[in-house]
Scaffold this active site. Sequence first.
Site, PDB file in Angstrom:
ATOM      1  N   VAL A 141      -4.652   6.965  -0.495  1.00  0.00           N
ATOM      2  CA  VAL A 141      -4.357   5.735  -1.072  1.00  0.00           C
ATOM      3  C   VAL A 141      -3.391   5.010  -0.475  1.00  0.00           C
ATOM      4  O   VAL A 141      -2.274   5.578   0.153  1.00  0.00           O
ATOM      5  CB  VAL A 141      -3.682   6.309  -2.511  1.00  0.00           C
ATOM      6  CG1 VAL A 141      -3.175   5.064  -3.251  1.00  0.00           C
ATOM      7  CG2 VAL A 141      -4.599   7.047  -3.241  1.00  0.00           C
ATOM      8  N   LYS A 142      -3.477   3.558  -0.225  1.00  0.00           N
ATOM      9  CA  LYS A 142      -2.589   2.952   0.653  1.00  0.00           C
ATOM     10  C   LYS A 142      -1.833   2.150  -0.404  1.00  0.00           C
ATOM     11  O   LYS A 142      -1.971   1.627  -1.328  1.00  0.00           O
ATOM     12  CB  LYS A 142      -3.670   1.767   0.916  1.00  0.00           C
ATOM     13  CG  LYS A 142      -4.563   2.248   2.146  1.00  0.00           C
ATOM     14  CD  LYS A 142      -5.509   1.126   2.654  1.00  0.00           C
ATOM     15  CE  LYS A 142      -4.764   0.196   3.631  1.00  0.00           C
ATOM     16  NZ  LYS A 142      -5.551  -0.894   4.634  1.00  0.00           N
ATOM     17  N   ILE A 143      -0.379   2.349   0.051  1.00  0.00           N
ATOM     18  CA  ILE A 143       0.706   1.820  -0.617  1.00  0.00           C
ATOM     19  C   ILE A 143       1.413   0.788   0.329  1.00  0.00           C
ATOM     20  O   ILE A 143       1.788   1.352   1.681  1.00  0.00           O
ATOM     21  CB  ILE A 143       1.501   2.776  -1.065  1.00  0.00           C
ATOM     22  CG1 ILE A 143       0.659   3.731  -2.214  1.00  0.00           C
ATOM     23  CG2 ILE A 143       2.920   2.081  -1.624  1.00  0.00           C
ATOM     24  CD1 ILE A 143       1.582   4.786  -2.626  1.00  0.00           C
TER      25      ILE A 143
END
Length: 372
Positions: A141-143
């Site tokens: 998951v990209k943050i």
Amino acid sequence: MSTNPRLAELSKAGVSIWLDDLDREFVQSGGLARRVEEFGVVGVTTNPTIFATALSKGEAYAEQVSSLASDGASVDEAILALTTDDVREACDVLLPVYEATDGVDGRVSIEVDPGLAHDTAATVEGAKLLWKTVDRPNLLVKIPATDEGLPAISQVLAQGISVNVTLIFSLDRYRGVLNAFLTGLEQARENGVDISTIHSVASFFVSRLDAEVDKRLDAIGTEEAAALRGKAALANARLAFHAFEEVRATPRWSTLADDGAHLQRPLWASTGVKNPDYSDTMYVTGLVTEGVVNTMPTATLEAFADHGEVEGDTVRGDAAESDAILDDLERLGISYTEVITQLEREGVEKFEKSWSELTDTVKAALDGGPAA
């Protein structure tokens, strides 16, 4: 291992080759599987711009959009369904790579709504929803590495969710990301999570720094300024790797490693060359070292397959020279802090704009109109 000798050599040098592109037709037609076999691609990254482009083509998504419209899905629900279905299918294609590398590679990334980049709590909830919806162990998951993103990174990792930290431009921010990563693992361990199951990469953006610095150097117009063109981005990335190695040598990391933790690998992002005067593979050849990821747009991947060169380790041992380049820029009046602040702001804005375009495209499709 790639059947392409140039990319095979890059992999042998310790660089994980990821592709910065994804669309449904590419996955379902076997295009991604062929990239894995022929080019040695072992991961995929996506972002709102990539999804907006993919969905604007329309054809591969028409049936699902029609079904979502019939079910009365909202625009947000439709975006979640469309994008996570693509990522899930890509995860399945890369599952053999994930299993063969003990989870290090075979990863596919999907980004939390960039409109939440300055809201810690909402980012955490968005990450949890993506992780649950895709439901694949090889998801990242990209943050984004905003001020508000850093605590979100720790909180998400603490729940056992693997993370790709994105939009990193500065060395100070990267050190903050490394601290957030270690904090997240420590919290996960306290929560009883098996930290050997958590993986993470830190996406350090490269070419955009040269694009902005070169513009300022051109405005100065001196020979000294001209001599520094095209040097800032590689210097910045090499110093980031130096910071990574410093953290890896700390007792804090050693304690986590003893409990099975995996390093948060540096990932070179934005490696497409924007200036036609430069080699189209400079951000690959110039950033080769053991234990990093380079995520390339399709054009860069194909360029390296055609004529790229591996010139040994081009990252380690260059800290003093790289420091000198940034010092020279400061002496010419180019503020590192000012440039980095601008790039981070523009990076979030670009992703927000792409998300807005994606929203408009999906809304038009749900309404039965032409793609925006």
